[in-house]
Design an enzyme around this catalytic site. Structure first.
Site, PDB file in Angstrom:
ATOM      1  N   TRP A 108       0.848  -1.203   0.000  1.00  0.00           N
ATOM      2  CA  TRP A 108       0.000   0.000   0.000  1.00  0.00           C
ATOM      3  C   TRP A 108       0.883   1.254   0.000  1.00  0.00           C
ATOM      4  O   TRP A 108       0.568   2.246  -0.644  1.00  0.00           O
ATOM      5  CB  TRP A 108      -0.894   0.003   1.249  1.00  0.00           C
ATOM      6  CG  TRP A 108      -1.784   1.213   1.326  1.00  0.00           C
ATOM      7  CD1 TRP A 108      -3.022   1.360   0.788  1.00  0.00           C
ATOM      8  CD2 TRP A 108      -1.493   2.457   1.975  1.00  0.00           C
ATOM      9  NE1 TRP A 108      -3.528   2.614   1.060  1.00  0.00           N
ATOM     10  CE2 TRP A 108      -2.592   3.300   1.791  1.00  0.00           C
ATOM     11  CE3 TRP A 108      -0.404   2.934   2.700  1.00  0.00           C
ATOM     12  CZ2 TRP A 108      -2.648   4.594   2.301  1.00  0.00           C
ATOM     13  CZ3 TRP A 108      -0.452   4.219   3.195  1.00  0.00           C
ATOM     14  CH2 TRP A 108      -1.567   5.040   3.002  1.00  0.00           C
ATOM     15  N   HIS A 109       1.996   1.169   0.721  1.00  0.00           N
ATOM     16  CA  HIS A 109       2.859   2.342   0.822  1.00  0.00           C
ATOM     17  C   HIS A 109       3.593   2.633  -0.484  1.00  0.00           C
ATOM     18  O   HIS A 109       3.916   3.800  -0.761  1.00  0.00           O
ATOM     19  CB  HIS A 109       3.870   2.165   1.953  1.00  0.00           C
ATOM     20  CG  HIS A 109       3.288   2.455   3.306  1.00  0.00           C
ATOM     21  ND1 HIS A 109       2.639   1.510   4.051  1.00  0.00           N
ATOM     22  CD2 HIS A 109       3.236   3.592   4.028  1.00  0.00           C
ATOM     23  CE1 HIS A 109       2.226   2.052   5.186  1.00  0.00           C
ATOM     24  NE2 HIS A 109       2.561   3.312   5.201  1.00  0.00           N
ATOM     25  N   GLY A 110       3.883   1.623  -1.252  1.00  0.00           N
ATOM     26  CA  GLY A 110       4.584   1.900  -2.495  1.00  0.00           C
ATOM     27  C   GLY A 110       4.680   0.669  -3.358  1.00  0.00           C
ATOM     28  O   GLY A 110       4.733  -0.458  -2.863  1.00  0.00           O
ATOM     29  N   PHE A 154       2.022   8.238  -1.637  1.00  0.00           N
ATOM     30  CA  PHE A 154       1.322   6.975  -1.414  1.00  0.00           C
ATOM     31  C   PHE A 154      -0.129   7.095  -1.866  1.00  0.00           C
ATOM     32  O   PHE A 154      -0.915   6.238  -1.676  1.00  0.00           O
ATOM     33  CB  PHE A 154       1.386   6.571   0.052  1.00  0.00           C
ATOM     34  CG  PHE A 154       2.808   6.498   0.568  1.00  0.00           C
ATOM     35  CD1 PHE A 154       3.835   6.067  -0.263  1.00  0.00           C
ATOM     36  CD2 PHE A 154       3.130   6.877   1.853  1.00  0.00           C
ATOM     37  CE1 PHE A 154       5.147   6.024   0.185  1.00  0.00           C
ATOM     38  CE2 PHE A 154       4.435   6.825   2.318  1.00  0.00           C
ATOM     39  CZ  PHE A 154       5.443   6.404   1.480  1.00  0.00           C
TER      40      PHE A 154
END
Lengths: 457, 355
Positions: free
Chosen positions: A319-321, A457
């Site tokens: 989800w963050h990257g 993000f």
């Protein structure tokens, strides 16, 4: 447009506030705020704003019939299809196709013209999660009645949380959205909003950005660092990302308060955590609770603990990257949480200082995967063990980290704001002057500030 | 805020209003204070002692502030025997470069400023009875056709200059140029006002007195010296110099005439005035096509004729100097002290009216 931007603070925000509060009839306020939020998002790209609007319309349309939505899997899948597909295309397509690119070679992969120069819409991960949570809540019957379109659209696109959270549930702000038409800000609302915005700007502009500037020369050359240089980078980035995201969240809470909307806290002093599990109850709280409610519990929760923790933390990393370094970062945290669970009996008996130091060190080391690719992170680890070069900070270079550390562990902005709100006349004047000093200090540096880390993000 | 009783709500509300009131008043006062720091020599005269770090940070300051600090220094000192005025093309000249001892010489050059501002600086020194005995003014090489609007002295002083310019142009039968000058002056004034309130400028002012308020100047930037001069920046790239006539070129002639007139009135024959056209690197080729080179020659002739009229000692730029000099130049337009110093020294020694 970002919150730490002169145009936002001195042009956009005043105009939106005036537009909302002078709008007559007051029933139109929600529409005005919705228009303002979409204009805000248009600064990230008109096409992206169109995509956001399309996703809002899509989810609203699919989830509209009250009786049919509850328990209807087909409608649920249909509802989340467009936002999730958009997320996959804009954020993950290149990442998912990278194995194919490797196989067919760089020359052939140039033919993937559809994926070339894809610009990630700001905050797409955040608003997609909100749309998905709304659809699931409608499916589960947690939101029994379909809200009015203007309220739903504002819930998704309300500019204070649109691009970097907090990730709201509709039920969190439903009542407040309904009250917006009658809301008149009291002086205490303005004081609290002002406090959050000023402390947020202080955190971002005067701590995170200054720390970033100080560590930048060392960050650029991880292979050359001495052990103290590596510690300087690891600690510095740890404070930078904390004050960057915390600052953003404080500003978002303050901005929302100007419109009578209370956001849930997103940070509960995470660096004071005594275990990795506690860290995730205090860091980015709205993301953790989203993952718990919409992924971890449906997977079976504690019943298949290790498997589920691995899955949710891998998802959290992703989800963050869109990169393997983020996946590994997530798995690292998953491993830390599982490790803590295995060692819990012993861990909880250790002195609190050791529990805290271990947690803080592991979390800070983990951030190197945010900062670098695998090679850079490995260089930092090597440098920590003395296998780097000769570049290290002087004593004087530690000043910004020392200030950041003192503020991080001794100042509680939320408690300060509560004190300011309750202050009587003379202390109130002093608090006002203090806020003004911080505000002027932060505003002076706005032209040198950078974007928020979590925007990507 | 407790909402148990009406009384408590009133108390909290009064506190809230006080916080907000104090916040707004303190913000306005702080910003006002920072804006008035413009040119204020906080912490004393930076040229009084050789504090290299502080003299280095002067590079962060806008031109207005630097000019004000130079004037403040002049106020503290006896009248200088020789003073150099100009911009970055003259700032490198130190006392020893022209065979003088420090204390009798000061370099008043302000990077980025123009001949107009040099005349303003002379006028400002005259107004505090500190007009130097010998005034050396660097006029930008005519190929550069640099006509920056004055950003110092203060607002009223600038208004007076603008009004004087307009009157001069109108009285010399040039209404179109007057309108053009008015628009340009308005633009320049807007830029100056923005500069006054610019946060980077405010921060730069603070940086002279509070370390690390801004990043230190880049490594190739040199510190000022107590005689007001500054060593040439070492890392300026030597680029191909291209010449083009700029829009303000049309104002060059009338402005030069007006500035010579102002200078004569200010000096009133009581100081020696030497004006020289700044040098360009000898290997710079100026495009002779499109009439530009001819225009430059024409202006040079006009400049020298004005000098004759007003009784100043003037020196046009010479032709290419020896090949030996070329290696000393780090860029196209900033003459190294080893080249410029002896030239100014010779001008001062000659005391003649050049043709």
């Amino acid at each position: 447009m970002i919150f730490n931007d002169l145009g936002f603070l001195f042009v956009f925000l005043p105009l939106v506030l005036i537009a909302v509060y002078v709008t007559f009839p007051a029933e139109a306020r929600v529409w005005v705020l919705l228009a303002g939020s979409l204009i805000f998002y248009c600064f990230s790209g008109v096409i992206h704003a169109g995509l956001l609007l399309l996703c809002i319309l899509w989810v609203y349309w699919i989830t509209a019939p009250p009786a049919v939505m509850q328990g209807n899997w087909v409608r649920l899948v249909l509802a989340i299809l467009l936002p999730v597909a958009s997320l996959l295309y804009f954020k993950y397509a290149n990442f998912l196709l990278s194995p194919i690119r490797l196989l067919i070679g760089a020359e052939e992969s140039r033919h993937f013209s559809l994926l070339r120069d894809v610009v990630l819409p700001a905050g797409i991960s955040f608003f997609t999660f909100q749309l998905v949570s709304f659809a699931i809540d409608r499916f589960r019957g947690t939101i029994p009645e379909q809200p009015r379109f203007k309220h739903f659209a504002l819930y998704v696109s309300f500019f204070p949380h649109l691009v970097a959270g907090p990730i709201l549930r509709y039920e969190d702000i439903r009542e407040q959205l309904l009250r917006l038409e009658r809301f008149v800000p009291a002086s205490s609302d303005l004081v609290v909003a002002c406090g959050y915005i000023v402390f947020g700007l202080f955190s971002k502009v005067l701590i995170a950005d200054i720390v970033a500037g100080e560590i930048a020369p060392f960050v650029a050359t991880p292979v050359l660092l001495t052990p103290s240089g590596a510690i300087y980078v690891v600690l510095g980035y740890s404070f930078q990302i904390y004050f960057d995201f915390y600052g953003y969240s404080l500003i978002a809470i303050g901005l929302a308060r100007l419109f009578g909307i209370g956001f849930p806290a997103n940070f509960l002093r995470p660096y004071e955590s005594l275990s990795p599990r506690e860290f995730w109850r205090r860091w980015h709280v709205t993301l953790s609770s989203w993952i718990r409610d919409y992924l971890y519990l449906p997977l079976g929760g504690n019943q298949r603990y290790v498997r589920n923790i691995v899955i949710v933390f891998a998802a959290c990393g992703l989800w963050h990257g869109a990169g393997w370094n983020f996946v590994v970062w997530g798995l690292l945290h998953g491993g830390m949480v599982i490790g803590y669970q295995l060692l819990r009996r012993h861990w909880d008996r250790w002195p609190r200082l050791i529990q805290w130091a271990l947690t803080f060190t592991l979390v800070s080391l983990g951030w190197t995967l945010f900062l670098y690719d695998f090679q850079g992170a490995a260089d930092i680890i090597r440098a920590l063990f003395g296998a780097g070069g000769s570049l290290g900070p002087d004593i004087i270079d530690w000043w910004s980290l020392a200030i950041a550390g003192v503020v991080c562990f001794t100042v509680n902005f939320e408690r300060l704001i509560a004190r300011i709100e309750k202050a009587s006349r003379y202390p109130a004047a002093l608090w006002g002057a203090l806020l003004a000093s911080l505000a002027v200090g932060a505003v002076m540096f706005l032209d040198k500030t950078s974007s928020f880390i979590y925007f990507r993000f | 805020m407790s909402r148990d009783t009406l009384g408590e709500r009133k108390t909290a509300s009064a506190g809230g209003r006080t916080v907000l009131g104090a916040f707004f008043i303190a913000s306005v006062l702080l910003l006002g204070l920072l804006a008035t720091l413009r040119g204020m020599p906080l912490g004393g005269d930076p040229f009084a002692r050789n504090d290299t770090l502080r003299l280095l940070r002067l590079n962060n300051l806008p031109g207005f502030d630097l000019a004000a600090l130079r004037l403040f220094h002049a106020r503290q000192m006896p009248v200088f025997d020789v003073a150099v005025f100009g911009n970055s093309h003259a700032i490198q000249i130190a006392a020893e470069d022209i065979g003088l001892r420090s204390g009798t010489f000061f370099n008043f050059a302000v990077p980025g400023s123009s001949f107009r501002q040099s005349v303003n600086m002379v006028a400002a020194l005259d107004s505090i009875n500190k007009r130097p005995a010998t005034i050396v003014i660097s006029l930008d090489n005519l190929a550069l056709n640099h006509v920056a609007a004055p950003e110092f002295p203060g607002f009223m002083g600038r208004l007076k200059t603008i009004a004087g310019d307009l009157f001069w142009l109108l009285s010399h039968g040039q209404p179109k140029l007057a309108a053009y000058a008015l628009v340009n002056s308005a633009r320049a004034e807007w830029r100056t006002m923005r500069e006054t309130a610019s946060f980077s400028a405010l921060r730069a002012r603070a940086s002279v007195w509070i370390p690390r308020t801004v990043a230190s100047p880049r490594p190739w930037v040199r510190a000022f010296r107590p005689d007001g001069s500054r060593e040439l920046e070492s890392a300026v790239e030597r680029k191909q110099f291209s010449l083009a006539v700029q829009p303000l070129f049309v104002l060059w002639r009338p402005y030069l005439a007006r500035d010579f007139d102002r200078l004569e009135r200010t000096v009133n024959g009581q100081s020696r005035v030497v004006i020289y056209e700044s040098l360009l690197a000898p290997d710079i080729e100026i495009d002779a096509t499109s009439g530009t080179a001819a225009a430059i020659e024409h202006l040079r002739g006009y400049f020298l004729s004005l000098c004759e009229k007003h009784g100043f000692e003037c020196y046009g730029a010479p032709g290419a100097t020896s090949r030996h000099d070329v290696a000393q130049w780090s860029d196209c337009c900033h003459a190294p002290p080893a080249v410029l110093g002896p030239r100014i020294e010779a001008m001062l020694r000659n005391r003649r009216q050049p043709s």
